[in-house]
Design an enzyme around this catalytic site. Structure first.
Site, PDB file in Angstrom:
ATOM      1  N   ASP A  82       0.841  -1.194   0.000  1.00 47.12           N
ATOM      2  CA  ASP A  82       0.000   0.000   0.000  1.00 47.12           C
ATOM      3  C   ASP A  82       0.878   1.245   0.000  1.00 47.12           C
ATOM      4  OD1 ASP A  82      -2.274   1.548  -0.007  1.00 47.12           O
ATOM      5  OD2 ASP A  82      -2.962   0.990   1.990  1.00 47.12           O
ATOM      6  N   LYS A  83       0.226   2.351  -0.312  1.00 52.64           N
ATOM      7  CA  LYS A  83       0.848   3.681  -0.247  1.00 52.64           C
ATOM      8  C   LYS A  83      -0.036   4.539   0.640  1.00 52.64           C
ATOM      9  CE  LYS A  83      -0.942   6.713  -2.178  1.00 52.64           C
ATOM     10  NZ  LYS A  83      -1.667   8.017  -2.157  1.00 52.64           N
ATOM     11  N   HIS A  84       0.580   5.441   1.381  1.00 56.34           N
ATOM     12  CA  HIS A  84      -0.222   6.391   2.150  1.00 56.34           C
ATOM     13  C   HIS A  84       0.338   7.786   1.923  1.00 56.34           C
ATOM     14  CE1 HIS A  84      -2.891   7.816   5.278  1.00 56.34           C
ATOM     15  NE2 HIS A  84      -1.900   8.530   5.735  1.00 56.34           N
ATOM     16  N   SER A  85      -0.558   8.734   1.796  1.00 52.86           N
ATOM     17  CA  SER A  85      -0.117  10.114   1.602  1.00 52.86           C
ATOM     18  C   SER A  85      -0.550  10.961   2.795  1.00 52.86           C
ATOM     19  CB  SER A  85      -0.745  10.662   0.315  1.00 52.86           C
ATOM     20  OG  SER A  85      -0.907  12.056   0.391  1.00 52.86           O
ATOM     21  N   THR A 122      -9.561  10.525  -0.660  1.00 51.26           N
ATOM     22  CA  THR A 122      -9.811   9.513  -1.694  1.00 51.26           C
ATOM     23  C   THR A 122     -11.262   9.010  -1.665  1.00 51.26           C
ATOM     24  OG1 THR A 122      -7.517   8.871  -1.625  1.00 51.26           O
ATOM     25  CG2 THR A 122      -9.035   7.239  -2.490  1.00 51.26           C
ATOM     26  N   ARG A 170      -7.260  15.110  20.429  1.00 57.97           N
ATOM     27  CA  ARG A 170      -6.175  15.996  19.951  1.00 57.97           C
ATOM     28  C   ARG A 170      -6.745  17.192  19.204  1.00 57.97           C
ATOM     29  NH1 ARG A 170      -3.124  12.263  16.169  1.00 57.97           N
ATOM     30  NH2 ARG A 170      -1.894  14.104  15.672  1.00 57.97           N
ATOM     31  N   SER A 185      -0.577   7.784  14.772  1.00 63.14           N
ATOM     32  CA  SER A 185      -1.935   7.832  14.231  1.00 63.14           C
ATOM     33  C   SER A 185      -1.956   7.308  12.791  1.00 63.14           C
ATOM     34  CB  SER A 185      -2.424   9.281  14.279  1.00 63.14           C
ATOM     35  OG  SER A 185      -3.615   9.437  13.569  1.00 63.14           O
ATOM     36  N   LYS A 189      -2.984   2.963  11.941  1.00 64.05           N
ATOM     37  CA  LYS A 189      -4.061   2.539  11.026  1.00 64.05           C
ATOM     38  C   LYS A 189      -3.485   1.755   9.844  1.00 64.05           C
ATOM     39  CE  LYS A 189      -5.647   6.802  10.531  1.00 64.05           C
ATOM     40  NZ  LYS A 189      -5.556   7.968  11.391  1.00 64.05           N
ATOM     41  N   LYS A 190      -2.425   2.269   9.245  1.00 65.69           N
ATOM     42  CA  LYS A 190      -1.885   1.631   8.029  1.00 65.69           C
ATOM     43  C   LYS A 190      -1.345   0.239   8.325  1.00 65.69           C
ATOM     44  CE  LYS A 190      -2.935   3.361   4.610  1.00 65.69           C
ATOM     45  NZ  LYS A 190      -3.491   2.887   3.384  1.00 65.69           N
TER      46      LYS A 190
HETATM   47  N1  URA Z   1      -3.462  11.989   9.579  1.00 61.14           N
HETATM   48  C1  URA Z   1      -3.788  11.079  10.536  1.00 61.14           C
HETATM   49  O1  URA Z   1      -4.377  10.050  10.247  1.00 61.14           O
HETATM   50  N2  URA Z   1      -3.430  11.356  11.813  1.00 61.14           N
HETATM   51  C2  URA Z   1      -2.777  12.465  12.170  1.00 61.14           C
HETATM   52  O2  URA Z   1      -2.468  12.623  13.329  1.00 61.14           O
HETATM   53  C3  URA Z   1      -2.449  13.391  11.180  1.00 61.14           C
HETATM   54  C4  URA Z   1      -2.808  13.132   9.878  1.00 61.14           C
END
Ligand code: URA
Length: 446
Positions: A82-85, A122, A170, A185, A189-190
């Protein structure tokens, strides 16, 4: 272990043990920590920071706070990648990259988010396609992951639930921009996707999530280090967000631009160039290709023979969208009723874009959110965005607005015009500022 003792230790600048961090995160996930305790923990972390080991522990605990994806029963023939931006404007890379990697033999369980503030999301782009369901049944998700190789959907409630609570606190305690909290964070998740390899696209520049370039560079290297220590081979790229990546920003409008690339009508765009670069790095980190040349050749062949377009269309149809999106796009992507050019005050070349202002112009048109949960209008946005170096005059606009009404178009036009600086000449901006390759690949890449 008392939660207040953990908060006190972080308040006093001590290093927390893995056990203490895990205990605190599990208390967030099972609701035994109160919001005031979560807020105090976030502020203590914001002020005193965390070591790399603490950040790894926070990331792993966040990842493990809910269920993790498990592919063992699927017997997938290729790696899960996967890629995350970190989020940009005019940045629909995932829509092309996911199917592209799938066409090259990867399996891409891309869990994506929605737009917030100036950045797009997305899921919002995909929901512009009539019928597309971002929350499919698990069986559908698994079937598409195995058979099509790519499935782009939203986050289910049981994936990294600690992050959902922590992020909400936060957001209202001025602690979002803490590096260890951001890293845990994003990666919590990733990494719950159980990946064999990850590429992080960290945006740098005036449209990036973090305002300071130095802070952004630190984010990229920390993300890469933490993901690797947590067991996922990871390459991070610092990519330019001093101008929009695509020539459009909005939802349906960005999908149209992606479809033009998938149909082979556009081969010269920055969007395609960066997507290809990210795809090369992903094939390397996932072990599908040994070197960049092999990766690039494989990617180019898949794009040219239509396999990428086919994967995209099959994913869309498998998630409830149309099966003829590529050939019948206008029937499935509703357009805005008002389209209006925005011209610069004087002729010249575009020398700078205020990318955040362009993103906020999309929000002002109704195409983005000021607050999580706001409804959006998928039809509206901006296209024909003049990139840095583009000549503009009273024939070539700096951009074109797609609005729900004349009033809206009128209201946003001046704001959008001011987002472009027009001068005699323009600087050359790189597409990629830096690459931080996974160390296992260092021999190939340097
Ligand atoms: N994106 C996230 O998922 N978490 C953050 O804390 C900042 C950007």
């Amino acid at each position: 272990m008392l939660l207040q003792d953990i908060i006190a230790a972080k308040r006093d600048g001590q290093t927390l043990s893995r056990e203490a961090i895990r205990h605190f995160v599990m208390a967030i996930a099972d609701d035994s920590a109160g919001n005031e305790q979560i807020g105090a923990f976030a502020m203590a972390t914001y002020l005193n920071g965390m070591s790399l080991d603490e950040t790894v522990a926070l990331t792993e605990a966040t990842r493990d706070s809910g269920s993790r994806l498990d592919y063992r029963s699927l017997d997938l023939p290729g790696p899960v990648l996967d890629k995350h931006s970190t989020g940009g404007v005019g940045d629909p890379v995932s829509l092309i990259l996911g199917p592209w990697l799938a066409a090259c033999g990867a399996h891409v369980p891309m869990i994506s988010g929605r737009g917030l503030g100036h950045t797009g999301g997305t899921l919002d782009k995909l929901e512009a396609i009539g019928g597309y369901n971002v929350t499919p049944e698990r069986a559908t998700f698994e079937r598409l992951l195995k058979d099509v190789g790519v499935v782009i959907v939203g986050q289910s409630g049981d994936l990294a639930p600690a992050d959902k609570r922590l992020y909400a606190v936060r957001d209202v305690t001025a602690t979002v921009s803490s590096l260890p909290l951001i890293v845990a964070s994003i990666l919590g998740k990733k990494l719950a996707e159980n990946l064999d390899g990850l590429v992080m696209d960290v945006k740098i520049g005036n449209g990036a999530f973090l305002e300071s370039d130095a802070h952004t560079r630190q984010l990229a290297s920390t993300i890469a280090d933490v993901a690797r220590q947590a067991g996922t081979p990871t390459t991070a790229l610092l990519t330019d967000m001093n101008q929009t990546l695509a020539e459009s920003a909005g939802n349906a409008i960005e999908v149209h631009e992606c479809l033009a690339i998938l149909r082979g009508e556009r081969r010269d765009s920055r969007l395609l160039q960066l997507t290809r670069r990210l795809a090369v790095e992903t094939l390397l980190v996932g072990g599908i290709a040994k070197d960049r040349e092999t990766a690039a050749a494989r990617l180019d062949a898949c794009l040219a023979n239509g396999q990428v377009a086919e994967r995209f269309e099959r994913m869309v149809a498998g998630l409830g969208g149309p099966s003829d999106l590529l050939s019948q796009a206008p029937a499935h992507l509703v357009g805005a009723p008002v389209v209006r050019d925005v011209f610069a005050q004087q002729p010249g070349v575009v020398s700078a874009q205020d990318v955040k202002a362009i993103g906020m112009a999309v929000v002002a048109l109704g195409g983005g959110r000021r607050r999580a949960g706001d409804a959006i209008d998928h039809r509206v946005g901006i296209d024909q965005i003049a990139g840095i170096g583009q000549a503009v005059d009273d024939h070539r606009p700096v951009a074109r607005i797609h609005a729900a009404s004349d009033d809206n178009a009128q209201r946003v036009a001046a704001q959008l015009r001011d987002a472009f600086t027009v001068a005699d000449q323009a600087p050359a901006l790189p597409l990629v500022h830096d690459t931080l390759p996974d160390p296992s690949l260092a021999g190939d890449l340097r």
